[in-house]
Motif scaffolding. Structure first.
Motif, short mmCIF file in Angstrom:
data_model
loop_
_atom_site.label_atom_id
_atom_site.label_comp_id
_atom_site.label_asym_id
_atom_site.label_seq_id
_atom_site.Cartn_x
_atom_site.Cartn_y
_atom_site.Cartn_z
N GLU A 72 0.81 -1.15 0.12
CA GLU A 72 -0.12 -0.13 -0.02
C GLU A 72 0.90 1.29 0.09
O GLU A 72 1.96 0.91 0.43
CB GLU A 72 -0.99 -0.01 1.18
N LYS A 73 0.33 2.36 -0.62
CA LYS A 73 1.02 3.69 -0.55
C LYS A 73 0.98 4.19 0.66
O LYS A 73 0.23 3.97 1.68
CB LYS A 73 0.53 4.30 -1.62
N LEU A 74 1.74 5.29 1.21
CA LEU A 74 1.68 6.10 2.43
C LEU A 74 0.24 6.70 2.23
O LEU A 74 -0.44 7.19 1.15
CB LEU A 74 2.64 7.30 2.14
N SER A 75 -0.31 6.67 3.39
CA SER A 75 -1.60 7.19 3.52
C SER A 75 -1.71 8.94 3.59
O SER A 75 -0.71 9.62 3.44
CB SER A 75 -2.15 7.00 5.06
N ALA A 76 -2.87 9.42 2.99
CA ALA A 76 -3.07 10.71 2.84
C ALA A 76 -2.86 11.44 4.09
O ALA A 76 -2.32 12.53 4.22
CB ALA A 76 -4.39 10.82 2.48
N HIS A 77 -3.01 10.87 5.19
CA HIS A 77 -2.96 11.41 6.64
C HIS A 77 -1.33 11.64 6.74
O HIS A 77 -0.98 12.76 7.20
CB HIS A 77 -3.53 10.68 7.54
N THR A 78 -0.58 10.62 6.63
CA THR A 78 0.92 10.59 6.83
C THR A 78 1.45 11.78 5.92
O THR A 78 2.25 12.81 6.39
CB THR A 78 1.59 9.26 6.37
N ILE A 79 1.14 11.78 4.72
CA ILE A 79 1.66 12.97 3.65
C ILE A 79 1.22 14.44 4.11
O ILE A 79 2.05 15.26 4.13
CB ILE A 79 1.07 12.61 2.52
N SER A 80 0.08 14.38 4.90
CA SER A 80 -0.44 15.86 5.27
C SER A 80 0.52 16.19 6.69
O SER A 80 0.63 17.30 6.74
CB SER A 80 -2.04 15.56 5.69
N VAL A 81 0.79 15.21 7.12
CA VAL A 81 1.61 15.54 8.43
C VAL A 81 3.01 16.02 8.05
O VAL A 81 3.41 16.81 8.60
CB VAL A 81 1.93 14.17 9.40
N TYR A 82 3.60 15.32 7.07
CA TYR A 82 4.74 15.68 6.26
C TYR A 82 4.87 17.15 5.76
O TYR A 82 5.56 17.93 6.14
CB TYR A 82 5.23 14.68 5.19
N LEU A 83 3.83 17.52 5.17
CA LEU A 83 3.68 18.69 4.61
C LEU A 83 3.52 19.56 5.64
O LEU A 83 3.79 20.94 5.74
CB LEU A 83 2.55 18.81 3.48
N SER A 84 2.71 19.28 6.82
CA SER A 84 2.56 20.42 7.93
C SER A 84 3.92 20.63 8.62
O SER A 84 4.14 21.89 9.04
CB SER A 84 1.74 19.49 8.71
N ALA A 85 4.62 19.72 8.69
CA ALA A 85 6.06 20.13 9.23
C ALA A 85 6.80 21.08 8.28
O ALA A 85 7.41 22.23 8.75
CB ALA A 85 7.10 18.89 9.15
N ILE A 86 6.70 21.01 6.97
CA ILE A 86 7.69 22.03 6.17
C ILE A 86 6.75 23.40 6.19
O ILE A 86 7.52 24.34 6.24
CB ILE A 86 7.39 21.53 4.73
N ARG A 87 5.42 23.30 6.29
CA ARG A 87 4.84 24.60 6.40
C ARG A 87 5.08 25.22 7.69
O ARG A 87 5.32 26.54 7.83
CB ARG A 87 3.20 24.52 6.49
N GLY A 88 5.27 24.53 8.84
CA GLY A 88 5.75 24.96 9.99
C GLY A 88 6.96 25.69 10.07
O GLY A 88 7.07 26.77 10.69
N VAL A 89 8.12 25.07 9.45
CA VAL A 89 9.29 25.67 9.40
C VAL A 89 9.43 26.95 8.66
O VAL A 89 10.02 27.89 8.96
CB VAL A 89 10.37 24.62 8.77
N LEU A 90 8.58 26.94 7.45
CA LEU A 90 8.57 28.12 6.63
C LEU A 90 7.94 29.23 7.28
O LEU A 90 8.28 30.53 7.36
CB LEU A 90 7.79 27.89 5.35
N ARG A 91 6.79 28.94 8.15
CA ARG A 91 6.14 30.23 9.08
C ARG A 91 7.17 30.71 9.98
O ARG A 91 7.33 31.79 10.00
CB ARG A 91 4.96 29.75 9.80
N LYS A 92 8.14 29.61 10.46
CA LYS A 92 8.79 30.30 11.55
C LYS A 92 9.94 30.97 10.64
O LYS A 92 10.74 32.09 11.39
CB LYS A 92 9.53 29.17 12.44
N SER A 93 10.65 30.52 9.51
CA SER A 93 11.40 30.94 8.82
C SER A 93 10.88 32.64 8.67
O SER A 93 12.10 33.49 8.21
CB SER A 93 11.71 30.29 7.73
N HIS A 94 9.64 32.74 8.29
CA HIS A 94 9.49 34.33 7.94
C HIS A 94 9.21 35.14 9.03
O HIS A 94 9.39 36.33 9.01
CB HIS A 94 8.08 34.00 7.28
N SER A 95 8.39 34.50 10.14
CA SER A 95 7.73 35.54 11.30
C SER A 95 8.83 35.60 12.48
O SER A 95 8.66 36.49 12.86
CB SER A 95 6.59 34.78 11.70
N HIS A 96 9.65 34.68 12.66
CA HIS A 96 10.35 34.63 13.90
C HIS A 96 11.63 35.73 13.72
O HIS A 96 12.34 35.67 12.80
CB HIS A 96 10.77 33.30 14.10
#
Length: 337
Positions: A72-96
């Protein structure tokens, strides 16, 4: 003083488990974007990250096979979690304000990612299999003998089926902290590092005792890997006992979710049943409690769901009733020929 955005992001997460998951996601992204396995999440120049990089990474994840569910392929939930990590670092990279200049992300990049990067659609329809008690007994009875591996595997299966734990929760169980013998309870660490207590039925408790005979009494992960030659694979460190102050050995290497999936797959082959996944055992636990007319909120509390709606989606009774109705209809049609 400047800081790396990865450190800022990970530090603000609530639990060690979340930090471990998100760090792994960022490491995979680093390996993808830098096209090397010999890199870490700190080697990314976040100022240069663009939407096209993340979309390419998303597609790579969608094409990747799940390490826990063969075929089976990676679940949509797992992929969403991984993308959330990237978004989180991008937000900190911009705002902090303390982010190093070479990692500072522009508002344009942040806005482009926010507006155009979509999570894969999560299928919330009913999935999974209900394992009848009779079928579970067949699987359990197929494991004969007194080897260390069989002893461990029976304890694993009894806890999955009789306590409804997530696979990750089972792997995270520790001895002796998470076993309350006096109350016949497991102390479980769930999502978000939240703790709950789950009752142990007698056979599950006895199977744990039998496994501990082989495992030994040292503190650490409850379930350990076992070699092909049936030897428990210990990895130890010395710690100071909190009560006595003496140095004691603690096990540090736990069985992995992939290892648990392998245990179940082999057991199902031996029993001649269809192959069940770890989460099917959790679904079956919840469905059985519904069959026993257990209160919804009680079930929700036992399995550690945030929402009662989530618990309802695990109820496979309607599917089971539909199958039984079609079987009955088929028998009726045969009798009228």
């Amino acid at each position: 003083m400047s800081y790396h955005p990865v450190d800022i992001y990970l530090t603000e997460l609530e639990s060690d488990r979340s930090r471990s998951t998100m760090r792994r996601a960022l490491l995979y992204f680093a390996r993808y974007i830098l096209k090397s396995s010999d890199v870490s999440e700190y080697d990314i120049n976040w100022q240069d990250v663009r939407l096209t990089h993340i979309q390419g990474f998303k597609q790579t994840l969608q094409d990747r096979e799940s390490p826990h569910q063969l075929g089976e392929k990676l679940s949509a939930h797992t992929i969403s979690v991984y993308l959330s990590a990237i978004r989180g670092v991008l937000r900190k990279s911009h705002s902090h304000s303390s982010v190093a200049p070479e990692h500072k992300v522009s508002f344009e990049t942040l806005s482009e990612v926010a507006n155009n990067l979509k999570n894969p659609k999560i299928d919330k329809s009913l999935k999974g299999e209900y394992i009848e008690p009779r079928v579970f007994r067949e699987i359990l009875n197929s494991m004969k003998g007194k080897t260390r591996e069989i002893s461990r595997n029976k304890a694993i299966m009894n806890i999955l089926y009789g306590c409804g734990l997530r696979c990750s929760e089972l792997c995270a169980l520790t001895y002796p902290d998470d076993i309350d013998w006096e109350s016949s309870m497991l102390n479980v660490t769930g999502k978000g590092n939240k703790r709950r207590r789950v009752p142990l039925y007698q056979e599950a408790e006895e199977s744990i005792e039998q496994w501990l005979f082989h495992r030994g009494e040292n503190p650490g992960p409850l379930f350990l890997p076992i070699s092909k030659s049936d030897n428990v694979l210990f990895r130890e460190e010395e710690i100071t006992h909190p009560s006595t102050g003496k140095l004691v050995k603690r096990y540090t290497r736990a069985i992995t979710p992939h290892g648990v999936s392998s245990v179940l797959r082999k057991a199902c082959i031996l029993a001649g049943t269809k192959s069940f996944k770890p989460h099917d055992f959790r679904r079956s636990y919840i469905t059985t409690l519904f069959y026993l007319e257990t209160d919804l909120l009680t079930i929700q509390k036992l399995v550690g769901h945030e929402s009662a709606d989530t618990t309802r989606r695990y109820d496979l009774r309607d599917l089971r009733a539909g199958v039984e109705a079609i079987d009955a209809l088929g028998r009726l049609m045969q009798n009228t020929v």
